[in-house]
Design an enzyme around this catalytic site. Structure first.
Site, short mmCIF file in Angstrom:
data_model
loop_
_atom_site.label_atom_id
_atom_site.label_comp_id
_atom_site.label_asym_id
_atom_site.label_seq_id
_atom_site.Cartn_x
_atom_site.Cartn_y
_atom_site.Cartn_z
N GLY A 13 0.81 -1.22 0.00
CA GLY A 13 0.00 0.00 0.00
C GLY A 13 0.84 1.26 0.00
O GLY A 13 1.68 1.46 0.87
N GLY A 15 -0.47 4.34 0.30
CA GLY A 15 -1.33 5.42 0.81
C GLY A 15 -0.55 6.24 1.82
O GLY A 15 0.68 6.30 1.79
N GLU A 174 -19.64 16.79 3.19
CA GLU A 174 -18.91 17.53 2.16
C GLU A 174 -19.55 17.32 0.78
O GLU A 174 -19.72 18.26 0.02
CB GLU A 174 -17.43 17.09 2.17
CG GLU A 174 -16.74 17.57 3.45
CD GLU A 174 -15.25 17.28 3.52
OE1 GLU A 174 -14.79 16.35 2.86
OE2 GLU A 174 -14.56 18.00 4.27
C1 LIG Z 1 -13.84 10.38 0.64
C2 LIG Z 1 -12.88 10.38 1.80
C3 LIG Z 1 -12.64 11.55 2.48
C4 LIG Z 1 -11.75 11.57 3.55
N1 LIG Z 1 -11.53 12.76 4.19
C5 LIG Z 1 -10.60 12.82 5.15
C6 LIG Z 1 -10.26 14.07 5.76
O1 LIG Z 1 -10.83 15.12 5.43
N2 LIG Z 1 -9.27 14.08 6.70
C7 LIG Z 1 -8.63 12.92 7.08
O2 LIG Z 1 -7.71 12.98 7.90
N3 LIG Z 1 -8.93 11.74 6.54
C8 LIG Z 1 -9.90 11.65 5.58
N4 LIG Z 1 -10.21 10.44 5.01
C9 LIG Z 1 -9.57 9.22 5.55
C10 LIG Z 1 -8.16 9.05 5.03
O3 LIG Z 1 -8.12 9.26 3.64
C11 LIG Z 1 -7.67 7.66 5.41
O4 LIG Z 1 -7.70 7.56 6.82
C12 LIG Z 1 -6.26 7.41 4.90
O5 LIG Z 1 -6.25 7.42 3.49
C13 LIG Z 1 -5.74 6.08 5.43
O6 LIG Z 1 -4.44 5.87 4.92
P1 LIG Z 1 -3.90 4.42 4.66
O7 LIG Z 1 -2.48 4.56 4.25
O8 LIG Z 1 -4.23 3.55 5.81
O9 LIG Z 1 -4.77 3.86 3.45
P2 LIG Z 1 -4.96 4.45 2.00
O10 LIG Z 1 -4.60 5.86 1.91
O11 LIG Z 1 -6.36 4.05 1.62
O12 LIG Z 1 -3.92 3.63 1.11
C14 LIG Z 1 -4.02 2.25 0.94
C15 LIG Z 1 -3.30 1.86 -0.34
O13 LIG Z 1 -3.22 0.45 -0.38
C16 LIG Z 1 -3.47 0.00 -1.69
N5 LIG Z 1 -3.95 -1.38 -1.57
C17 LIG Z 1 -5.06 -1.82 -0.94
N6 LIG Z 1 -5.13 -3.16 -0.99
C18 LIG Z 1 -4.04 -3.57 -1.66
C19 LIG Z 1 -3.55 -4.85 -2.05
N7 LIG Z 1 -4.19 -5.97 -1.72
N8 LIG Z 1 -2.42 -4.92 -2.76
C20 LIG Z 1 -1.74 -3.78 -3.11
N9 LIG Z 1 -2.17 -2.55 -2.78
C21 LIG Z 1 -3.29 -2.45 -2.06
C22 LIG Z 1 -4.49 0.99 -2.23
O14 LIG Z 1 -4.45 1.04 -3.64
C23 LIG Z 1 -4.02 2.30 -1.58
O15 LIG Z 1 -3.12 3.01 -2.41
C24 LIG Z 1 -11.10 10.39 3.94
C25 LIG Z 1 -11.33 9.20 3.25
C26 LIG Z 1 -12.22 9.19 2.19
C27 LIG Z 1 -12.46 7.92 1.42
#
Ligand SMILES: Cc1cc2nc3c(=O)[nH]c(=O)nc-3n(C[C@H](O)[C@H](O)[C@H](O)COP(=O)(O)OP(=O)(O)OC[C@H]3O[C@@H](n4cnc5c(N)ncnc54)[C@H](O)[C@@H]3O)c2cc1C
Length: 429
Positions: A13, A15, A174
């Protein structure tokens, strides 16, 4: 000279959590890092709704992972979807058929839309987790307006011009504010047969108030503000079923051409392959060091986790928490790689709460930071500043700022084109 031991780190990931972890390991010769993501980009999800409401182009909120990490010679970015984790032999498998071995694994796969066990609702609703989903939302709403303009049936027009949004959290708030502003105002002179001021946006929330994790005062302000824009806010309204074009609640039925689901998330399926029990939302609870109990070389970070930090504070599923967890793991690995530090006692993760903010229609927002609460235009300025600040690179920051300024001054968002697909009109004889 003694040879340095190089550790293989696989990060699932790119993200907020995965990317931040990778950045900590960048150009550290003791690490050979493979970052695997099924997408080729890092997505700034907090601004997804701006793509869904035709305000920002996708390029402004996503950037190629490869280019972000281009200068990190020890990091290989691979576009693959991890489908299996074999923690006994330290191997993960990709959909491509490739296997990747690791000394250390970081699972930062994020969350997907969750339907509280009603997975069949997915086929009648649109989610908001990926760029593709945001495009689909945008296209569906715009296409429904085109269909309404073509239709001679008043009831059909009304349905096509109704957007039901389930879930009164920040995403629902939003989206609903942005849609009324976009269609009722910005598009008011664009159609001849339909009256865009008749567009209905209905926000459905099961709880007693929208923005339930915010202070009651902020919730009340957001509801009042949305209602003044023309959004119908239905609180204490539990959805019992969703069918094609209809949302069934305990207090009645809503007919809507577009149904958006913003009510729940669950961890990505790959988390189910970890050797520990997950909760109902598919999330796992690591130790305070973010390693899995019994697996000191497997870490989890971001939205895949469900935990309290070292001070007993619940860590929310937000971007800053994910970034902080990724950074914590990266720093820990670097520290442990220093000769003599192997086997050191691991520190516990401490979450730094940076507050919460949600935009409520054009140029208004609610912001909460500790005891500080802001509402209205000042809050919107704070929201704007912080969101631009956290976008990944300079080009995005500048481009987003220009797009926002332009749409603010002209009241006319730009990204409204979509392809003609004959199948979309197959029911319109
Ligand atoms: C519409 C929306 C609005 C939001 N607004 C806010 C806000 O205003 N403020 C705030 O703080 N947070 C907000 N959030 C929440 C925030 O975006 C998440 O908490 C954050 O993105 C989490 O980060 P992460 O790294 O855990 O996951 P992510 O950012 O989701 O990244 C996960 C990554 O893993 C990859 N992945 C998943 N499964 C696999 C797999 N099996 N193999 C390979 N790659 C994989 C995906 O492609 C992705 O790139 C919002 C979320 C959404 C959906």
């Amino acid at each position: 000279m003694a040879e340095i031991e190089v550790k293989k780190v696989v990060i699932i990931g790119g993200g907020f959590a995965g990317l931040e972890c990778a950045k900590q390991l960048a150009n550290k010769p003791t690490f050979d890092v493979t970052l695997i993501d099924r997408a080729n980009h890092h997505l700034f999800q907090p601004l997804l709704y701006q793509v869904a409401t035709a305000t920002l182009p996708a390029n402004d909120i996503a950037r190629s992972l490869r280019s972000i990490l281009a200068d990190a010679g020890n990091i290989t970015v691979l576009m693959d979807e991890v489908t299996e984790i074999d923690s006994n032999v330290n191997l993960v498998h990709g959909k491509s058929g490739k296997a990747y071995s690791f000394d250390t694994l970081v699972v930062a796969a994020g969350a997907k839309t969750g339907y509280f066990g009603n997975d069949h609702w997915a086929q009648h609703t649109l989610g908001m987790k990926t760029l593709a989903e945001a495009y689909e939302v945008c296209e569906t709403v715009l296409k429904n307006l085109e269909k309404a303009e073509l239709s001679d049936d008043k009831a059909e027009q009304e349905k096509l011009m109704t957007i039901a949004i389930v879930g009164g959290g920040p995403t629902g708030v939003e989206l609903s504010g942005a849609f009324v502003e976009l269609i009722q105002r910005s598009m008011r002179r664009n159609f001849r047969r339909i009256d865009t001021s008749k567009l209905k946006v209905i926000l459905v929330e099961a709880g007693a108030r929208i923005l339930p994790t915010y202070e009651a005062e902020s919730s009340a302000y957001a509801q009042k503000r949305l209602e003044s824009l023309g959004v119908e806010v239905l609180t204490s309204t539990m959805v019992t079923d969703i069918q094609e074009g209809r949302v069934i609640t305990k207090s009645g039925e809503i007919l809507a051409g577009t149904i958006l689901w913003a009510a729940g998330v669950q961890a990505e399926s790959i988390v189910g392959k970890l050797p520990v029990e997950a909760n109902r939302a598919g999330k796992v609870t690591p130790e305070l060091s973010l390693a899995l109990p019994g697996y000191p070389n497997i870490f989890v970070a971001g939205d895949v986790t469900f935990m309290k930090d070292s001070n007993g504070v619940p860590v929310p599923g937000v971007a800053p928490a994910a970034s902080q967890m990724g950074r914590f793991i990266g720093k820990l690995l670097v520290k442990e790689a220093i000769p003599g530090n192997a086997g050191m006692e691991r520190p516990g993760f401490v979450y730094w709460d940076k507050g919460a903010m949600a935009i409520v229609g054009r140029s208004h927002a609610v912001v909460e930071f500790g005891k500080i609460q802001l509402k209205g235009f000042v809050a919107w300025l704070a929201w704007l500043f912080i969101h631009i600040l956290f976008l990944v690179d300079f080009r995005s920051k500048l481009s987003v700022f220009i797009h926002w300024l332009w749409s603010y001054i002209t009241n006319a968002p730009g990204v409204r084109v979509f392809e003609y697909k004959p199948e979309d009109y197959k029911d319109n004889k």
